[in-house]
Design an enzyme around this catalytic site. Structure first.
Site, short mmCIF file in Angstrom:
data_model
loop_
_atom_site.label_atom_id
_atom_site.label_comp_id
_atom_site.label_asym_id
_atom_site.label_seq_id
_atom_site.Cartn_x
_atom_site.Cartn_y
_atom_site.Cartn_z
N GLU A 1 0.87 -1.35 0.22
CA GLU A 1 0.09 -0.04 0.00
C GLU A 1 0.93 1.33 0.19
O GLU A 1 0.44 2.34 -0.72
CB GLU A 1 -0.99 -0.03 1.18
CG GLU A 1 -1.95 -1.16 1.16
CD GLU A 1 -3.13 -0.81 0.31
OE1 GLU A 1 -2.99 0.19 -0.49
OE2 GLU A 1 -3.97 -1.60 0.01
N ASP B 1 -4.71 -9.42 -8.56
CA ASP B 1 -5.05 -8.60 -9.83
C ASP B 1 -3.91 -7.86 -10.26
O ASP B 1 -3.49 -7.98 -11.44
CB ASP B 1 -6.09 -7.41 -9.40
CG ASP B 1 -5.96 -6.88 -8.00
OD1 ASP B 1 -4.97 -7.15 -7.32
OD2 ASP B 1 -6.95 -6.25 -7.57
N GLU C 1 -18.92 -4.84 -4.09
CA GLU C 1 -17.63 -5.15 -4.13
C GLU C 1 -17.56 -6.72 -4.69
O GLU C 1 -16.68 -7.04 -5.39
CB GLU C 1 -17.08 -5.35 -2.70
CG GLU C 1 -15.82 -5.85 -2.51
CD GLU C 1 -14.70 -4.72 -2.78
OE1 GLU C 1 -15.09 -3.92 -3.15
OE2 GLU C 1 -13.54 -5.16 -2.51
N GLU D 1 -11.79 1.13 -10.47
CA GLU D 1 -11.28 0.09 -11.46
C GLU D 1 -12.28 0.28 -12.72
O GLU D 1 -11.75 0.08 -13.95
CB GLU D 1 -11.07 -1.35 -11.27
CG GLU D 1 -10.09 -1.59 -10.16
CD GLU D 1 -10.00 -0.99 -8.81
OE1 GLU D 1 -11.49 -0.58 -8.51
OE2 GLU D 1 -9.32 -1.03 -7.96
C1 DMJ Z 1 -5.98 1.02 -4.96
O1 DMJ Z 1 -5.56 1.08 -3.98
C2 DMJ Z 1 -5.39 0.26 -6.26
O2 DMJ Z 1 -5.81 0.58 -7.47
C3 DMJ Z 1 -4.98 -1.21 -5.93
O3 DMJ Z 1 -4.55 -1.83 -7.14
C4 DMJ Z 1 -6.60 -1.88 -5.81
N1 DMJ Z 1 -7.10 -1.45 -4.73
C5 DMJ Z 1 -7.24 0.16 -4.81
C6 DMJ Z 1 -8.46 0.61 -5.57
O4 DMJ Z 1 -9.58 -0.24 -5.33
#
Ligand code: DMJ
Length: 464
Positions: A128, A255, A352, A371
């Site tokens: 993060e 992902d 979600e 996304e």
């Molecule tokens: C973000 O912190 C980034 O896009 C990550 O890859 C996935 N989660 C969040 C947004 O949903």
């Protein structure tokens, strides 16, 4: 004037950037005023998104200034680790630059340069912090030429490096910024394989190859452990290299591993990454793609046998059309985006997670995720099909309708009851509103062929 380094490529992008604050504060010489799209009229829809950005940002400033994130319902703040790492300002800064909010960007940059400090005895989540802070500092450095941001990125990168000191080279989940102590051996492909854009860029910009090499080794070690049919699972132990959960999918936890294989191959011209991407996406399309339920979806399968485990899809999976678009697979990208859009419109706003075979909701929350907007933006840029601007209009409409509060924007506890939750994640300003803005703004605002967005929507330019 002969420009070198970051400024030359900013100008190549046609961006108008906020004037750096001058050499005394460590900034490079200001670029000449350019006729970039950010100063031109961005059009009514882009202006609306920019106004919503300012609305959310001003609420952050009023109730949470100097802290990590705004809590919009209680009009208070949240610091991830009990002390602030300026998550929202760092994440939001390059969006301000791209939106042409020059005064705001200048003030925010100055505040970050003077106040952000990583010399703290706190244990942080490497993934993060890398995607939000390291990525944000690097892209804002490239956009503004302010060397203080690069120095902060270098300091942060150095403090995060001990995370990679596992027997396999795959990083631990947590690392202490002061002591380098690590924790969290049970990790996942996303946390292991979503570091190379940021660490690689840091390595190139500082001339310290260790950054690139450690993040690259982590991806290679992960890829080496793929199954015979080419899939990865959801949980792996970074000390033993053993898989702990064989469920394979493209959703959260895996992902952006795929996203970075492709993007690192583009940004660094890294042929290993290109090979890893090609063989991985082939397996993903073979075993995870599912055409059986009125459209194209991607579900869950056993990494060893390819057997279908479940048919779940959700807000996080909706990043994949963007990646497919960047990989020139427009047919799958378009079809999957239509499925994501069906998910959005069925519930008025996306959940979600839901089951695409029954349309039953599995996790009802909506965390202001970007996304689906990201994918609409990529498809709009590369196909010029108005369908995706139309989708983006519906996204901003739903956001305003369901998530806007008296003080910023709030996540939803449930897309069914529409009950709000007391959280406005920093990525709402870094990603959600940025991708919407770029979808509506003139395409010259940013040439997608000339940048690679990290997974937190921080645009990185190849200046090396
Ligand atoms: C973000 O912190 C980034 O896009 C990550 O890859 C996935 N989660 C969040 C947004 O949903």
């Amino acid at each position: 004037m002969c420009l070198r380094g970051p400024l030359a490529s900013i100008i190549a992008l046609g961006l108008t950037v906020s004037a750096p604050l001058g050499a005394a504060q460590g900034a490079a010489a200001p670029p000449q005023s350019k006729t970039g799209a950010a100063s031109a009229d961005p059009g009514p829809m882009a202006k609306q998104v920019r106004a919503e950005f300012l609305y959310a940002w001003n609420a952050y400033k009023q109730y949470a200034w100097g802290h990590d994130e705004l809590k919009p319902l209680s009009q208070s703040y949240h610091d991830w680790y009990g002390t602030s790492l300026l998550m929202t300002p760092v994440d939001a800064l390059d969006t301000m630059v791209l939106m042409g909010l020059n005064d705001e960007a200048d003030k925010t940059r100055e505040f970050i340069a003077r106040n952000l400090n990583f010399d703290k005895d706190i244990e942080v989540q490497n993934f993060e912090i890398t995607i939000r802070l390291l990525g944000g500092l690097l892209s804002s450095y490239q956009l503004t030429g302010d060397k203080r941001l690069l120095a902060l990125a270098d300091d942060l990168g150095n403090r995060l490096l001990p995370a990679f000191n596992s027997p396999t080279g795959m990083p631990y989940i947590y690392v202490n910024l002061k002591t380098g102590k690590t924790r969290g051996a049970e990790s996942n492909p996303a946390e292991i394989g979503t570091l190379l854009i940021e660490f690689g860029t840091l390595g190139k910009l500082t001339g310290k190859p260790a950054y690139y090499d450690k993040a690259k080794r982590a991806v290679v070690e992960l890829y080496k452990r793929r199954s015979k049919i080419g899939l990865v699972g959801s949980v792996i132990n970074v000390e033993t290299g053993e898989w702990k959960n064989p469920s394979s999918h493209i959703s959260g936890g895996i992902d952006s591993y795929y996203e970075y294989l492709l993007k690192a191959s583009i940004l660094f011209d890294d042929k290993d990454c290109e090979r890893m991407w090609k063989s991985s996406v082939e397996a993903v399309n073979k075993y995870l793609a599912d055409n059986a339920h009125g459209g194209l979806w991607y579900g869950q399968a056993d990494m060893n046998t390819g057997k279908r485990l479940s048919t779940h899809y959700g807000a996080l999976d909706a990043f994949f059309p963007a990646v497919l678009t960047r990989a020139h697979d427009l047919d799958r990208a378009r079809r999957l985006q239509e499925s994501s859009y069906k998910m959005w419109t069925t519930f008025g706003i996306e959940p979600e997670e839901f089951d695409y075979s029954s349309f039953r909701i599995i996790q009802a929350g909506y965390a202001l995720r970007p996304e689906i907007m990201e994918s609409a933006y990529y498809l709009s840029f590369y196909t010029k099909d108005p369908r995706y601007v139309e989708m983006a209009s519906s996204f901003i409409g739903s956001l305003v309708h369901y998530c806007k509060t008296g003080s910023g924007y709030a996540s939803l506890r449930s897309v069914e009851t529409r009950e709000k939750a007391d959280s406005m994640e920093s990525y709402f300003l870094a990603e959600t509103l940025k991708y919407l803005y770029l979808t509506f703004a003139p395409r010259e605002t940013l040439d997608l062929n000339k940048v690679v967005f990290n997974t937190e929507a921080h645009p990185i330019q190849k200046t090396w």
